[in-house]
Scaffold this active site. Structure first.
Site, PDB file in Angstrom:
ATOM      1  N   GLY A  39      90.736  44.370  40.589  1.00 22.19           N
ATOM      2  CA  GLY A  39      90.424  43.473  39.681  1.00 22.19           C
ATOM      3  C   GLY A  39      89.602  42.271  39.996  1.00 22.19           C
ATOM      4  N   SER A  40      89.554  41.401  39.108  1.00 27.02           N
ATOM      5  CA  SER A  40      88.641  40.438  39.350  1.00 27.02           C
ATOM      6  C   SER A  40      88.455  39.728  40.415  1.00 27.02           C
ATOM      7  CB  SER A  40      88.831  39.275  38.340  1.00 27.02           C
ATOM      8  OG  SER A  40      89.570  39.516  37.075  1.00 27.02           O
ATOM      9  N   GLY A  41      89.238  39.956  41.476  1.00 24.61           N
ATOM     10  CA  GLY A  41      89.045  39.213  42.767  1.00 24.61           C
ATOM     11  C   GLY A  41      87.746  39.860  43.355  1.00 24.61           C
TER      12      GLY A  41
END
Lengths: 144, 563
Positions: B275-277
């Site tokens: 995800g956004s990582g």
């Protein structure tokens, strides 16, 4: 004359035979002693291993935390309790550093194998006179 | 008749006399010698301690035992060692009354089956094991039975005093002390070498940190009833792993089923969509390649349509966002637009340099490859920019994030303790992935994401934590399932000069009333990382800093006023 010489040599042979015998005997005793020592070392090493394992088991963080909660009025250090340096603590401009902060975590291990003494009557230790073997081993040590 | 009474007359008599007298000398010598022997014999028989010598011979035999080398943590705490654990065996030919012997054995060792023991006692084979790993009390009792057919065999058992704490790192050994997983398997050459038995293996793991990580993960896993959790603490400058936890875990001391789900070390075995990582990498490559400036603005007013797909924002701001805002508010649209400007080839090149196309590097066996999109089109490039359509293991993620913030060097993760001097690495040793200048910018952006953005629950007073949340939906039967999530948070501190990375990941957490039924990275994983840092900061001796301004703050504040 020849008798004196012969007698002298016979005595010499006897003395050297006795010396060789006693030396051999001493070496054997030393060897046995060494074996005993190395067996003791092995035994101690095994005991240390068991103790270290037990130490690690007993100092499991979870267990220590539980015990500390129960018996100590201490809680983990918080960030606001940490000072950046000694100088940053208020009112301590003049200071003398006597020790450096401990940043390692030394694990205290038992220094010695615990000895379990029997509760029977304490016997007087037998004082052994220094025998031939002791004397010669002392001598050998000195010569080295 | 005395010899003196006999006299030989004649010429030779004188010589004989001489011979006779001479004989006396050796005879007396022999008498003297034998009497010495006699005295010594009597003295040995009466006064010498005989038992002393017998035990000497017996105890000298213990030298033969060869054992596995110990595994210690970085401070010397024992994590794996060998303890004597004798086995009970039987020589059936020496057993006269199997029924009675079986009864007595079962009485002493109640977990044995009587019929099975009886079968062994009456077997035609020469030698059979009945039970392994006896306790000292059991050994004593079996000796007390006094059956010559029962044999106690010296054996060693691998013991993990820390129990479950680092089971996935250590691995385990089977009944014959053959390693089956983890460090035990990877370093078997060292560990099974009897010549190195005094040379224990020092891991980089710190038992205290491992405990804190595990405890916090477990608590959060219970709270959000997650299926699994994974966590890593890593030193960014040396690559040392200080803690590596994967839950559920197992106890190496107990019985082990190699196929059970808890045997899986999720940190290296299971690729997850992060995800956004992944926006960290997107922004880093955009800034490093020079195609995007910090102040560049991107249109995030409405969802972005690419082909048949529409990209939405979870925390939609519905306005133009600059790069720090895209990162801080975790805008998918923004990241997609940034990567469009960067280009697919550059993106692939950077991801490869971050090590995200390869297996993670660590001293463990059974590492998993990342799952990459089969075809890199525009859509794939955009979804990858915010961490979908690409799955990497947590260790891949942590190693790559470490390179983003430590000045741009990709340092392989290690489980072996490095000496103090080795921490300071010259940039020649490791590949430079991004420039130190970009790395400095990324530190500030990660700090902003915690200070102002989605990772605010990871804030810790005194430590300047930076980080990025990640929430991805799981793919179930080829479709993204909105209810099943992978939430993660990768945090680092202190952000001015990063030293440690703390990563936490949860598989399928469920929101609770406390979190307004939200199960995103910001709600689930960020507080865990914050709590871990709060506890390990003082422990690691990281100096707290109370007030330092984060750079680029003005960019965000200015952005907010626009509306």
């Amino acid at each position: 004359m020849i008798r004196v010489v012969a007698g002298f040599f016979i005595v010499m042979v006897m003395i050297s035979a006795a010396t060789v015998y006693s030396l051999k005997e001493t070496t054997q005793q030393l060897k046995a002693h060494k074996q005993q020592l190395s067996a003791d070392i092995l035994k101690d090493r095994a005991a240390i291993k068991v103790l270290r394992a037990e130490m690690a088991y007993l100092s499991q963080p979870a267990r220590l935390e539980k015990l500390s909660r129960r018996f100590l009025a201490l809680s983990p250090a918080r960030a606001d309790q940490m000072a950046k340096s000694v100088t940053s603590i208020a009112g301590r401009e003049n200071f003398k550093q006597v020790a450096f902060p401990v940043d390692e975590f030394p694990l205290l291990l038992p220094q010695e194998k615990p000895v379990f003494r029997k509760k029977t009557v304490i016997r007087q230790p037998r004082v052994r006179k220094a025998g031939f073997y002791d004397r010669i081993s002392l001598k050998l040590e000195k010569n080295e | 008749m005395r010899s003196a009474d006999l006299h030989i007359e004649g010429a030779k008599s004188g010589a004989l006399e001489v011979a006779r007298t001479r004989l006396i000398v050796p005879v007396s010598l022999f008498v003297f010698g034998f009497s010495l022997l006699l005295v010594r014999l009597v003295s040995i028989g009466l006064f010498e301690d005989i038992s002393d010598r017998v035990t000497r011979r017996a105890s000298a035999k213990t030298e033969i035992i060869r054992e596995r080398v110990d595994i210690l943590d970085r401070n010397g705490v024992v994590m794996a060692t060998n303890l004597p654990a004798p086995s009970l065996a039987v020589r059936p030919s020496l057993i006269t009354d199997p029924q009675e012997v079986a009864d007595r054995i079962v009485r002493l060792l109640p977990d044995l089956n009587r019929t099975r023991v009886l079968n062994k006692l009456t077997s035609s084979r020469h030698f059979l094991y009945i039970k392994r790993n006896l306790t000292p009390t059991q050994v004593w009792k079996i000796n007390a039975l006094g059956y010559p057919g029962l044999v106690l065999e010296q054996a060693e058992k691998r013991v993990y005093p820390q129990g479950r704490l680092a089971s996935h790192v250590l691995g385990y050994v089977d009944m014959d002390n053959k390693p089956q997983a983890g460090v035990e398997k990877f370093f078997d050459d060292h560990l099974s070498n009897p010549e190195r038995s005094n040379d224990p293996l020092y891991l980089s793991i710190d038992v205290r940190l491992q405990y804190i990580m595990r405890e916090e993960l477990e608590r959060a896993m219970d709270k959000f009833s997650a299926r699994a959790a994974a966590g890593i603490i890593m030193n960014v400058n040396s690559g040392e792993i200080l803690a590596m936890t994967s839950l559920p875990d197992f106890d190496g001391n107990g019985a082990i089923d190699p196929l059970a789900p808890e045997m899986k070390n999720r940190n290296i075995l299971e690729p997850y969509e992060m995800g956004s990582g992944f926006k960290t990498f997107t922004v880093a490559m955009a800034l490093d390649s020079g195609s995007v400036k910090l102040t560049d603005e991107f249109d995030a007013t409405k969802p972005l349509k690419v082909g048949r797909r529409t990209i939405h924002d979870d925390h939609a701001k519905k306005r133009f966002l600059n790069v720090p805002e895209i990162y801080t508010f975790s805008s998918n649209i923004g990241a997609s637009l940034v990567i469009r400007q960067v280009g697919i080839e550059v993106q692939k090149d950077y991801l490869e340099r971050f090590g995200l196309f390869d297996k993670p590097v660590i001293e463990l066996t059974g590492l998993s490859r990342p799952i990459l999109p089969t075809h890199w089109g525009e859509i794939q490039s955009m979804t990858v920019s915010y961490g979908h359509g690409i799955a990497v293991t947590p260790l891949n993620m942590v190693t790559a994030i470490a390179s983003v913030i430590n000045g741009g060097r990709l340092i392989p993760a290690t489980l072996i303790r490095k000496n103090k001097g080795e921490n300071i690495t010259s940039s020649n040793d490791y590949p430079q992935v991004i420039s130190p200048a970009t790395s400095r910018k990324m530190r500030q952006l990660m700090r902003l994401a915690v200070e102002k953005g989605t990772g605010s629950f990871a804030r810790v007073e005194g430590y300047r934590v930076g980080g990025k949340t990640g929430t991805a939906e799981k793919v179930v039967n080829g479709v993204y399932d909105r209810t099943r999530k992978i939430t993660s948070f990768v945090g680092a501190f202190p952000m001015d000069r990063p030293q440690y990375i703390v990563f936490a990941l949860f598989d399928e957490p469920h929101g609770t009333a406390d979190t307004f039924n939200m199960a995103t990275g910001g709600w689930v994983a960020a507080p865990v990382v914050g709590q871990v840092i709060r506890r390990i900061g003082p422990l690691l001796g990281v100096k707290p800093v109370m007030d330092v301004k984060t750079e680029y703050q003005n960019l965000i504040l200015a952005g907010n006023e626009k509306k």
